[in-house]
Design a protein around this motif. Sequence first.
Motif, PDB file in Angstrom:
ATOM      1  N   LYS A 129     -68.541  18.801  10.740  1.00 37.15           N
ATOM      2  CA  LYS A 129     -68.207  18.121   9.486  1.00 37.15           C
ATOM      3  C   LYS A 129     -67.479  19.067   8.546  1.00 37.15           C
ATOM      4  CE  LYS A 129     -70.227  15.166   5.907  1.00 37.15           C
ATOM      5  NZ  LYS A 129     -71.482  14.546   5.384  1.00 37.15           N
ATOM      6  N   PRO A 142     -72.009  21.774  16.976  1.00 37.00           N
ATOM      7  CA  PRO A 142     -71.892  20.440  16.376  1.00 37.00           C
ATOM      8  C   PRO A 142     -72.182  20.389  14.884  1.00 37.00           C
ATOM      9  CG  PRO A 142     -73.046  20.313  18.474  1.00 37.00           C
ATOM     10  CD  PRO A 142     -72.876  21.775  18.172  1.00 37.00           C
ATOM     11  N   TYR A 143     -73.137  21.188  14.397  1.00 36.44           N
ATOM     12  CA  TYR A 143     -73.474  21.138  12.986  1.00 36.44           C
ATOM     13  C   TYR A 143     -72.378  21.740  12.098  1.00 36.44           C
ATOM     14  CZ  TYR A 143     -75.324  25.648  14.616  1.00 36.44           C
ATOM     15  OH  TYR A 143     -75.484  26.860  15.234  1.00 36.44           O
ATOM     16  N   ASP A 164     -74.481  14.153  23.552  1.00 40.05           N
ATOM     17  CA  ASP A 164     -75.019  15.466  23.911  1.00 40.05           C
ATOM     18  C   ASP A 164     -73.931  16.535  23.964  1.00 40.05           C
ATOM     19  OD1 ASP A 164     -77.021  17.308  24.607  1.00 40.05           O
ATOM     20  OD2 ASP A 164     -76.667  17.017  26.758  1.00 40.05           O
ATOM     21  N   LYS A 172     -72.426  19.905  22.728  1.00 38.80           N
ATOM     22  CA  LYS A 172     -72.980  21.111  22.115  1.00 38.80           C
ATOM     23  C   LYS A 172     -71.915  22.122  21.708  1.00 38.80           C
ATOM     24  CE  LYS A 172     -77.250  19.840  22.467  1.00 38.80           C
ATOM     25  NZ  LYS A 172     -77.970  19.418  21.240  1.00 38.80           N
ATOM     26  N   LEU A 191     -67.482  12.408  15.041  1.00 35.54           N
ATOM     27  CA  LEU A 191     -68.829  12.825  14.639  1.00 35.54           C
ATOM     28  C   LEU A 191     -69.883  11.992  15.357  1.00 35.54           C
ATOM     29  CD1 LEU A 191     -68.169  13.290  10.824  1.00 35.54           C
ATOM     30  CD2 LEU A 191     -68.756  15.108  12.439  1.00 35.54           C
ATOM     31  N   GLN A 192     -69.642  10.689  15.480  1.00 35.40           N
ATOM     32  CA  GLN A 192     -70.588   9.820  16.170  1.00 35.40           C
ATOM     33  C   GLN A 192     -70.648  10.144  17.654  1.00 35.40           C
ATOM     34  OE1 GLN A 192     -69.772   5.648  15.697  1.00 35.40           O
ATOM     35  NE2 GLN A 192     -71.461   4.999  17.010  1.00 35.40           N
ATOM     36  N   TYR A 193     -69.489  10.368  18.254  1.00 42.88           N
ATOM     37  CA  TYR A 193     -69.430  10.698  19.680  1.00 42.88           C
ATOM     38  C   TYR A 193     -70.197  11.983  19.974  1.00 42.88           C
ATOM     39  CZ  TYR A 193     -67.487  11.885  24.258  1.00 42.88           C
ATOM     40  OH  TYR A 193     -67.348  12.214  25.581  1.00 42.88           O
ATOM     41  N   VAL A 194     -69.953  13.006  19.172  1.00 40.76           N
ATOM     42  CA  VAL A 194     -70.619  14.294  19.372  1.00 40.76           C
ATOM     43  C   VAL A 194     -72.132  14.146  19.247  1.00 40.76           C
ATOM     44  CG1 VAL A 194     -70.946  16.580  18.348  1.00 40.76           C
ATOM     45  CG2 VAL A 194     -68.640  15.691  18.705  1.00 40.76           C
ATOM     46  N   ALA A 195     -72.582  13.324  18.283  1.00 38.47           N
ATOM     47  CA  ALA A 195     -74.017  13.144  18.066  1.00 38.47           C
ATOM     48  C   ALA A 195     -74.671  12.367  19.204  1.00 38.47           C
ATOM     49  CB  ALA A 195     -74.250  12.424  16.738  1.00 38.47           C
ATOM     50  N   GLU A 196     -73.974  11.400  19.767  1.00 43.83           N
ATOM     51  CA  GLU A 196     -74.573  10.497  20.749  1.00 43.83           C
ATOM     52  C   GLU A 196     -74.413  10.946  22.196  1.00 43.83           C
ATOM     53  OE1 GLU A 196     -72.885   6.673  20.027  1.00 43.83           O
ATOM     54  OE2 GLU A 196     -74.003   6.339  18.153  1.00 43.83           O
TER      55      GLU A 196
END
Length: 237
Positions: A59, A55-56, A33, A35, A26-31
């Motif tokens: 979770k 990405p949303y 870019d 998509k 989750l952190q990797y995907v958020a930081e």
Amino acid sequence: MWPTEYDGRISGRIVNDMKYSKEEVLQYVAEEDVKFIRMAFCDVDGRQKNVSIMPYELKRAFEYGVAIDASAIPGFGERIKSDVLLHPDPSTLSLLPWRPDHGRVVRMFCGITYPDKTAFECDTRSVLISAVNDAAKEGIHFSFGSEMEFYLFKRDENGEPTKIPYDNAGYMDIAPEDKGENVRREICLTLEQMGMRPESSHHEEGPGQNEIDFRYSDPVTAADNAVTFRMVVNTVA
């Protein structure tokens, strides 16, 4: 160029040192870019399939799974209950380096269950995991590696595949007879970017025939990497 069928044999070794937890994914995907997240699995013939999520949705995918209709997938269909869930394995996260840097694409292999969480019988990856666990209970442990072979053929002026081999080189020949060396190079570099470790590569005995060997690893990792290898060869070719 285009590849045909593959001949995987035991020997060598595949290792992927990049193992992630759900939180790290989750952190990797958020930081980074990211998509698109490809939820990957195989049909009963070993052909990779996938559905991409945004990405949303990640979770929720970790918590509940992603629903798909399996009725049209070879070996999965013709069932009364065709709805199944994909559950991503965070330890298999891998960036697809040939996709754009802006709006990156990653892939995770998935386990498959019915909506009631019972195992889906046609999920070959889960069958392998169960076999490995059963063997471990008996004190038996395995290491597998692969000698992956593939053929390259020329395309015609319309980009369609032909039956003409990409070259006529022989066993361990070099350029200029071996025209596949740059293809093998690109495959090996791409695999490295994805966390895999090719051990060696060379031209095989037949026209257009190539081989890339890997260092050994546990059976599930070796199987995941063999499926990844096929995808990379198709993409590079």
